[in-house]
Every structure is written in structure tokens, then in C-alpha cells.
Design an enzyme around this catalytic site. Structure first.
Site, PDB file in Angstrom:
ATOM      1  N   ARG A 172     -74.311 -74.856 -93.139  1.00  0.00           N
ATOM      2  CA  ARG A 172     -75.580 -74.890 -93.230  1.00  0.00           C
ATOM      3  C   ARG A 172     -76.293 -73.553 -94.185  1.00  0.00           C
ATOM      4  O   ARG A 172     -75.524 -72.848 -94.472  1.00  0.00           O
ATOM      5  CB  ARG A 172     -76.273 -74.794 -91.926  1.00  0.00           C
ATOM      6  CG  ARG A 172     -75.804 -73.616 -91.037  1.00  0.00           C
ATOM      7  CD  ARG A 172     -76.050 -73.802 -89.619  1.00  0.00           C
ATOM      8  NE  ARG A 172     -77.503 -73.413 -89.379  1.00  0.00           N
ATOM      9  CZ  ARG A 172     -77.961 -71.948 -89.094  1.00  0.00           C
ATOM     10  NH1 ARG A 172     -76.851 -70.990 -89.428  1.00  0.00           N
ATOM     11  NH2 ARG A 172     -78.967 -71.690 -88.930  1.00  0.00           N
ATOM     12  N   ARG A 176     -85.854 -70.168 -92.982  1.00  0.00           N
ATOM     13  CA  ARG A 176     -86.910 -69.790 -91.916  1.00  0.00           C
ATOM     14  C   ARG A 176     -88.372 -70.094 -92.248  1.00  0.00           C
ATOM     15  O   ARG A 176     -88.815 -69.732 -93.481  1.00  0.00           O
ATOM     16  CB  ARG A 176     -86.697 -68.295 -91.534  1.00  0.00           C
ATOM     17  CG  ARG A 176     -85.332 -68.005 -90.966  1.00  0.00           C
ATOM     18  CD  ARG A 176     -85.341 -66.763 -90.427  1.00  0.00           C
ATOM     19  NE  ARG A 176     -84.132 -66.150 -90.118  1.00  0.00           N
ATOM     20  CZ  ARG A 176     -83.618 -65.036 -90.235  1.00  0.00           C
ATOM     21  NH1 ARG A 176     -84.075 -63.940 -90.452  1.00  0.00           N
ATOM     22  NH2 ARG A 176     -82.256 -64.855 -89.905  1.00  0.00           N
ATOM     23  N   ARG A 255     -59.589 -63.788-100.437  1.00  0.00           N
ATOM     24  CA  ARG A 255     -60.490 -63.430-101.371  1.00  0.00           C
ATOM     25  C   ARG A 255     -60.679 -61.807-101.090  1.00  0.00           C
ATOM     26  O   ARG A 255     -60.219 -61.401 -99.920  1.00  0.00           O
ATOM     27  CB  ARG A 255     -62.041 -63.697-101.259  1.00  0.00           C
ATOM     28  CG  ARG A 255     -62.169 -65.136-102.129  1.00  0.00           C
ATOM     29  CD  ARG A 255     -63.491 -65.378-102.292  1.00  0.00           C
ATOM     30  NE  ARG A 255     -64.278 -65.737-101.006  1.00  0.00           N
ATOM     31  CZ  ARG A 255     -65.283 -64.973-100.604  1.00  0.00           C
ATOM     32  NH1 ARG A 255     -65.875 -64.017-101.675  1.00  0.00           N
ATOM     33  NH2 ARG A 255     -66.253 -65.166 -99.571  1.00  0.00           N
ATOM     34  N   ARG A 286     -73.528 -57.437-105.119  1.00  0.00           N
ATOM     35  CA  ARG A 286     -74.459 -56.792-104.391  1.00  0.00           C
ATOM     36  C   ARG A 286     -74.128 -55.115-104.819  1.00  0.00           C
ATOM     37  O   ARG A 286     -73.248 -54.680-104.915  1.00  0.00           O
ATOM     38  CB  ARG A 286     -74.458 -57.050-103.068  1.00  0.00           C
ATOM     39  CG  ARG A 286     -73.134 -57.017-102.097  1.00  0.00           C
ATOM     40  CD  ARG A 286     -73.417 -57.578-100.931  1.00  0.00           C
ATOM     41  NE  ARG A 286     -72.371 -57.707-100.046  1.00  0.00           N
ATOM     42  CZ  ARG A 286     -71.920 -57.771 -98.992  1.00  0.00           C
ATOM     43  NH1 ARG A 286     -73.262 -57.783 -98.133  1.00  0.00           N
ATOM     44  NH2 ARG A 286     -70.850 -57.708 -98.253  1.00  0.00           N
ATOM     45  N   GLU A 311     -70.356 -54.046-105.503  1.00  0.00           N
ATOM     46  CA  GLU A 311     -69.269 -54.879-105.002  1.00  0.00           C
ATOM     47  C   GLU A 311     -69.155 -55.987-105.925  1.00  0.00           C
ATOM     48  O   GLU A 311     -69.935 -56.610-106.416  1.00  0.00           O
ATOM     49  CB  GLU A 311     -69.855 -55.219-103.579  1.00  0.00           C
ATOM     50  CG  GLU A 311     -68.643 -56.161-102.713  1.00  0.00           C
ATOM     51  CD  GLU A 311     -69.342 -56.441-101.514  1.00  0.00           C
ATOM     52  OE1 GLU A 311     -69.749 -55.510-100.589  1.00  0.00           O
ATOM     53  OE2 GLU A 311     -69.293 -57.756-100.946  1.00  0.00           O
ATOM     54  N   TYR A 359     -62.021 -65.097 -90.467  1.00  0.00           N
ATOM     55  CA  TYR A 359     -62.957 -64.002 -90.610  1.00  0.00           C
ATOM     56  C   TYR A 359     -63.253 -63.625 -89.159  1.00  0.00           C
ATOM     57  O   TYR A 359     -63.744 -64.556 -88.448  1.00  0.00           O
ATOM     58  CB  TYR A 359     -63.868 -64.155 -91.446  1.00  0.00           C
ATOM     59  CG  TYR A 359     -65.048 -63.051 -91.650  1.00  0.00           C
ATOM     60  CD1 TYR A 359     -64.718 -62.226 -92.231  1.00  0.00           C
ATOM     61  CD2 TYR A 359     -66.175 -63.305 -90.688  1.00  0.00           C
ATOM     62  CE1 TYR A 359     -65.667 -60.913 -92.338  1.00  0.00           C
ATOM     63  CE2 TYR A 359     -66.933 -62.177 -90.598  1.00  0.00           C
ATOM     64  CZ  TYR A 359     -66.635 -61.007 -91.482  1.00  0.00           C
ATOM     65  OH  TYR A 359     -67.713 -59.866 -91.346  1.00  0.00           O
ATOM     66  N   ASP A 361     -66.070 -61.098 -87.270  1.00  0.00           N
ATOM     67  CA  ASP A 361     -67.056 -59.961 -87.138  1.00  0.00           C
ATOM     68  C   ASP A 361     -66.378 -58.621 -85.847  1.00  0.00           C
ATOM     69  O   ASP A 361     -65.531 -59.287 -85.064  1.00  0.00           O
ATOM     70  CB  ASP A 361     -68.464 -60.185 -86.612  1.00  0.00           C
ATOM     71  CG  ASP A 361     -69.293 -60.610 -87.735  1.00  0.00           C
ATOM     72  OD1 ASP A 361     -68.828 -60.065 -88.943  1.00  0.00           O
ATOM     73  OD2 ASP A 361     -70.035 -61.392 -87.831  1.00  0.00           O
TER      74      ASP A 361
HETATM   75  P1  FDA Z   1     -58.497 -54.744 -89.462  1.00  0.00           P
HETATM   76  O1  FDA Z   1     -58.402 -55.447 -91.008  1.00  0.00           O
HETATM   77  O2  FDA Z   1     -59.596 -53.887 -89.575  1.00  0.00           O
HETATM   78  O3  FDA Z   1     -57.336 -53.913 -89.146  1.00  0.00           O
HETATM   79  C1  FDA Z   1     -55.782 -54.460 -89.303  1.00  0.00           C
HETATM   80  C2  FDA Z   1     -54.959 -53.114 -89.388  1.00  0.00           C
HETATM   81  O4  FDA Z   1     -53.567 -53.556 -89.445  1.00  0.00           O
HETATM   82  C3  FDA Z   1     -55.235 -52.294 -90.840  1.00  0.00           C
HETATM   83  O5  FDA Z   1     -55.664 -51.082 -90.390  1.00  0.00           O
HETATM   84  C4  FDA Z   1     -54.015 -52.424 -91.542  1.00  0.00           C
HETATM   85  O6  FDA Z   1     -53.690 -51.186 -92.206  1.00  0.00           O
HETATM   86  C5  FDA Z   1     -52.810 -52.560 -90.299  1.00  0.00           C
HETATM   87  N1  FDA Z   1     -51.851 -53.290 -91.063  1.00  0.00           N
HETATM   88  C6  FDA Z   1     -51.492 -54.363 -91.571  1.00  0.00           C
HETATM   89  N2  FDA Z   1     -50.252 -54.692 -91.918  1.00  0.00           N
HETATM   90  C7  FDA Z   1     -49.501 -53.568 -91.228  1.00  0.00           C
HETATM   91  C8  FDA Z   1     -48.162 -53.263 -91.418  1.00  0.00           C
HETATM   92  N3  FDA Z   1     -47.414 -54.093 -92.055  1.00  0.00           N
HETATM   93  N4  FDA Z   1     -47.953 -52.007 -90.744  1.00  0.00           N
HETATM   94  C9  FDA Z   1     -48.773 -51.536 -90.142  1.00  0.00           C
HETATM   95  N5  FDA Z   1     -50.099 -51.664 -90.089  1.00  0.00           N
HETATM   96  C10 FDA Z   1     -50.625 -52.810 -90.647  1.00  0.00           C
HETATM   97  N6  FDA Z   1     -67.780 -57.096 -89.089  1.00  0.00           N
HETATM   98  C11 FDA Z   1     -69.010 -56.960 -88.600  1.00  0.00           C
HETATM   99  O7  FDA Z   1     -69.168 -57.263 -87.272  1.00  0.00           O
HETATM  100  N7  FDA Z   1     -70.327 -56.500 -89.359  1.00  0.00           N
HETATM  101  C12 FDA Z   1     -70.107 -56.299 -90.746  1.00  0.00           C
HETATM  102  O8  FDA Z   1     -71.096 -55.938 -91.520  1.00  0.00           O
HETATM  103  C13 FDA Z   1     -68.744 -56.593 -91.336  1.00  0.00           C
HETATM  104  N8  FDA Z   1     -68.656 -56.597 -92.635  1.00  0.00           N
HETATM  105  C14 FDA Z   1     -67.396 -56.389 -93.136  1.00  0.00           C
HETATM  106  C15 FDA Z   1     -67.086 -56.338 -94.746  1.00  0.00           C
HETATM  107  C16 FDA Z   1     -65.946 -56.670 -95.107  1.00  0.00           C
HETATM  108  C17 FDA Z   1     -65.855 -56.555 -96.621  1.00  0.00           C
HETATM  109  C18 FDA Z   1     -64.896 -56.906 -94.474  1.00  0.00           C
HETATM  110  C19 FDA Z   1     -63.754 -57.303 -94.887  1.00  0.00           C
HETATM  111  C20 FDA Z   1     -65.166 -57.176 -93.076  1.00  0.00           C
HETATM  112  C21 FDA Z   1     -66.294 -56.790 -92.262  1.00  0.00           C
HETATM  113  N9  FDA Z   1     -66.336 -57.093 -91.125  1.00  0.00           N
HETATM  114  C22 FDA Z   1     -67.646 -56.786 -90.543  1.00  0.00           C
HETATM  115  C23 FDA Z   1     -65.317 -57.400 -90.025  1.00  0.00           C
HETATM  116  C24 FDA Z   1     -64.448 -56.314 -89.739  1.00  0.00           C
HETATM  117  O9  FDA Z   1     -63.969 -55.560 -90.549  1.00  0.00           O
HETATM  118  C25 FDA Z   1     -63.354 -56.908 -88.594  1.00  0.00           C
HETATM  119  O10 FDA Z   1     -63.938 -57.588 -87.599  1.00  0.00           O
HETATM  120  C26 FDA Z   1     -62.437 -55.919 -88.320  1.00  0.00           C
HETATM  121  O11 FDA Z   1     -61.819 -55.229 -89.273  1.00  0.00           O
HETATM  122  C27 FDA Z   1     -61.201 -56.540 -87.571  1.00  0.00           C
HETATM  123  O12 FDA Z   1     -60.347 -55.828 -86.907  1.00  0.00           O
HETATM  124  P2  FDA Z   1     -58.862 -56.052 -87.193  1.00  0.00           P
HETATM  125  O13 FDA Z   1     -58.308 -55.048 -86.160  1.00  0.00           O
HETATM  126  O14 FDA Z   1     -58.671 -57.661 -86.732  1.00  0.00           O
HETATM  127  O15 FDA Z   1     -58.549 -55.857 -88.626  1.00  0.00           O
END
Ligand code: FDA
Length: 378
Positions: A172, A176, A255, A286, A311, A359, A361
Site C-alpha cells: 500500500r 492521509r 540491499r 536522503r 545515504e 526486516y 524494526d
Molecule cells: P543486528 O544486525 O543488529 O545484529 C546482528 C549482530 O550479529 C551484528 O552485530 C553482527 O556483527 C553479528 N554477527 C553477524 N554474523 C556474525 C558472526 N559470524 N560471528 C559473530 N557475530 C556475528 N529499526 C527501528 O525500529 N527503527 C529504525 O529507525 C530503524 N532503522 C534502521 C535503519 C537501517 C539502515 C537498518 C538496516 C535497520 C534499521 N532498523 C530500525 C532495524 C534495526 O537495526 C534492527 O531491528 C535490529 O538491528 C535488529 O537486531 P538484530 O539483533 O536482529 O540484528
């Protein structure tokens, strides 16, 4: 050690904190040199302004369990996210609202008049029969608003003409019919008062939690590697799902983003935290200006300097940080195959955005981690 957590993002740290509170001895490893995953932030050394290193992070949730949980570690400011977009040298408010419509059409439509106008413009295509993203977007909001605000921005995000993107990329496009331009609709919203890193460090600060940084789970030279750990200790794995199985079913596509950070000798660059650039002639999607995320820090932040971050979006290769799942039909088939592999892994729990290829949050990652703790591990 009673539990090994791979990855110190919000998912891994939430499980680790709950397990530690329940008396388990937890080791958290991360291949990066800092904890917090993508939510990590740091103060820019020249200005002291908090910069979100992996893209802007805005906290919002309507989940009372998550809200109560996160408030154990941090207070939140009353920040409310709003986004503007620059199209053809004019700035409009987003998401598309009555203000955007009236500014764009140089009109003073009432909500009902604007609704009738968009319905008429959207009649060019039928949503159900839309063959690609372009046709679907036009069927939702009409061609003029699509061409101004969606077409080139989407093409920059995906490096693909929206005519060649599947209609399923968008479900969608919110419009608004009032002047409300708050970005999120959630019950609670704000930014951690002392910054993301202080919040994250408080989660990990527990006598039962041992954090080891710079440790890659797939590095056989490390004591806590995959070969040495699986089957020996329960594991919560939050790294990439395909990497865990050595890409046996192929590589899931993502991506990534490139960030260009700059300190400017200016009080204020754009007057707002986020400005989108909707047009094709500007290569970035942005610009973030970090001081505006924390107006309450005005007395601490410099009045003659500001930090901005441009970005850029592109497809990720294996060396890049995976940010957003592309989620093609091939990816979804691969994901199902990897899920079958995952079921066969004894006492390894796959979680988080990388471990489940979706994805999430922050509030979703934390909520999912609380559920995993209760339902699978506790
Ligand atoms: P996350 O990616 O944070 O952590 C995974 C960890 O595993 C990393 O530290 C990585 O180094 C580690 N790892 C991976 N492979 C490994 C290995 N082989 N050995 C050891 N360690 C390893 N959310 C929101 O609520 N509001 C927002 O505004 C945003 N904005 C946003 C912008 C962008 C660009 C992105 C990409 C994401 C957001 N998010 C967000 C989402 C937010 O980043 C997300 O919810 C959290 O990162 C999720 O946490 P995780 O622990 O799942 O992954």
C-alpha cells in the site's frame, strides 16, 4: 557457560539479558568491535553529536510488553519522527498528506475533494491487475504523485526501473487526507535519552554475561567457533542464515547502504532530521542531520557545527553489510530450504533479522527475542 549467543544486536542481547537474569551463564560473541548490532551509535569526535553508524534508528512500538522491557534500560525523549522530501527544488511533507497534495496541485482541497481527485487519478490502472510496481503505485495514488514522489526514489533504492520491479514490493502507499505528518502511528515513540550505546551497554551489564568482541563464529582459529560449539552448548544464532549453512542452497539477496558522513561548519544544514531526495538527478536517497534528533541537547551540542550523512542504496555483495532483504521468489524458495536445514540443527535457535532473513524494526526484534526466550529456551 550455559548459553552461547552469536551476535550482540537487540535480538541477541535481549535473549542474553533474560537468560542472565534467570541465572544462566551467557557468553555473547560478535565479530564487530562493538556491541549493539546495527543500532550502535557513537559521538562524533569533533562535535560530540551522536551519530547512528548504520543508519538512522527511531524507536517506536505499540507493544506494551516491549515498551515496559526497554524502559528498564533507558528513558526515552519525546521525539516524534517527521520526514520531508525535496522534489524539483521544492520541499514537501511526507508521508503524502493533504498538505503535500494541496502544495503539489497548488490547491486548497478539502479532505473529500482530495480523496475524489486521487480516486479519479488512480483509475488509470486496476490494483489487482497491476503488472509491476509502477502500475500498482499509479493504481493506488495516480500518476502525478507517483512520478513526483515514488518513481525515481524507488528506482534509486532498487537500482531498477519500477516498471521492472514486481508489484508485490509495495502493498500500500499511505495517503492521509488530513494534515497529520507524523511518520509513525505507534502508541510510544522516542529516542534513548543517553543514546543507543548507553542503552545497549546497560542490557549487557550483568555479572552472568560475558561479551567477547572481534570474534567471528566461522573463524576456526577462535575457541568459540561453530565446529567447537554446536552440540556442546545451546546456541542462539543471529548472524546470516545462508552463511551458517555455508551457502549450501545459494546466497540470499540483500540491499545495502553506503553512508557519506560530513562535519559542516554551520549551525543548521536543513532544519530537520531527515530530508529525502525524490529525483533521479541526485544520487543519494536522503540526508540525515543528527543534531535534530536531540533538540533537548541544544545546550551540549555546538552552535557552529553540524554532522550530516548522505545515504546511497545498492545491491549488496557478500562483503557488504546486509541491510534490507530483497525477497525475490528465488530468495523465498531458498529461505524455505534453509528453514528445513535449521530444523535439523540440534539446540541452535535462529533469530533476528539476519538469522530469519526478514526486516525487523527494533521493537519487533526485541519482541521476537522475548518470545524465543519464553517459548524455546527458558
Ligand atoms: P543486528 O544486525 O543488529 O545484529 C546482528 C549482530 O550479529 C551484528 O552485530 C553482527 O556483527 C553479528 N554477527 C553477524 N554474523 C556474525 C558472526 N559470524 N560471528 C559473530 N557475530 C556475528 N529499526 C527501528 O525500529 N527503527 C529504525 O529507525 C530503524 N532503522 C534502521 C535503519 C537501517 C539502515 C537498518 C538496516 C535497520 C534499521 N532498523 C530500525 C532495524 C534495526 O537495526 C534492527 O531491528 C535490529 O538491528 C535488529 O537486531 P538484530 O539483533 O536482529 O540484528
Amino acid at each position: 557457560m550455559d548459553l552461547l549467543v552469536v551476535g550482540s544486536g537487540f535480538f541477541g542481547l535481549t535473549v542474553a539479558e533474560r537468560a542472565a537474569e534467570a541465572g544462566r551463564r551467557v557468553t555473547v560473541i560478535d565479530r564487530r568491535e562493538h556491541i549493539g548490532g546495527n543500532a550502535y551509535s557513537e559521538n562524533d569526535p569533533e562535535t560530540g553529536i551522536e551519530v547512528h553508524r548504520y543508519g538512522a534508528h527511531l524507536f517506536h512500538t505499540s507493544n506494551p510488553t516491549v515498551w515496559e522491557y526497554v524502559n528498564r534500560f533507558t528513558d526515552f525523549t519525546d521525539y516524534q519522527h517527521r520526514v520531508y522530501t525535496n522534489h524539483a527544488g521544492v520541499v514537501y511533507s511526507m508521508p503524502i498528506n493533504l498538505g503535500t497534495i494541496n502544495q503539489f496541485f497548488r490547491a486548497s482541497h478539502s479532505p473529500a475533494e482530495a480523496r475524489a481527485l486521487i480516486r479519479e487519478l488512480a483509475g488509470e490502472f486496476d490494483v489487482k491487475e497491476a503488472a509491476n510496481l509502477e502500475e500498482k503505485a499509479i493504481a493506488l495514488i495516480g500518476r502525478p504523485l507517483y512520478e513526483a514522489f515514488i518513481r525515481d526514489y524507488t528506482a534509486k533504492q532498487w537500482q531498477t526501473d519500477p516498471k521492472n520491479l514486481p508489484a508485490s514490493v509495495i502493498s500500500r502507499l499511505p495517503v492521509r487526507y488530513n494534515y497529520d505528518n507524523r511518520y509513525f502511528n505507534d502508541t510510544w515513540e522516542g529516542l534513548p535519552r543517553d543514546g543507543y550505546t548507553a542503552w545497549i551497554e546497560r542490557m549487557a551489564d550483568h555479572p552472568n554475561i560475558d561479551v567477547k568482541l572481534g570474534v567471528d563464529f566461522f573463524d576456526s582459529a577462535q575457541a568459540l567457533n561453530k565446529g567447537a560449539s554446536v552440540g556442546q552448548v545451546p546456541i542462539v544464532y543471529t548472524g546470516p542464515l545462508d552463511r551458517y549453512f555455508d551457502f549450501a542452497e545459494g546466497e540470499l539477496s540483500w540491499r545495502t547502504l553506503d553512508f557519506e558522513t560530513e562535519v559542516l561548519q554551520l549551525a543548521d544544514f536543513q532544519g530537520t532530521p531527515v530530508m529525502n531526495y525524490a529525483d533521479a538527478d541526485i544520487p543519494y536517497t536522503r540526508i540525515h542531520e543528527f543534531k535534530h534528533f536531540h533538540p533537548e541537547r541544544a545546550d551540549r551540542y555546538p552552535t557552529d557545527k553540524t554532522v550530516i550523512m548522505r545515504e546511497y542504496s545498492r545491491f549488496a555483495s557478500r562483503q557488504d553489510e546486509p541491510y534490507y532483504p530483497v525477497n525475490t521468489a528465488d530468495d523465498r524458495a531458498m529461505l524455505l530450504a534453509y528453514r528445513e536445514h535449521a530444523k535439523g540443527e540440534r539446540d541452535v535457535h535462529f533469530g533476528g533479522r539476519l538469522g530469519t532473513y526478514q526486516y525487523l524494526d527494533m521493537h519487533m526484534a526485541i519482541g521476537a527475542a522475548l518470545s524465543m526466550w519464553h517459548n524455546e529456551i527458558a
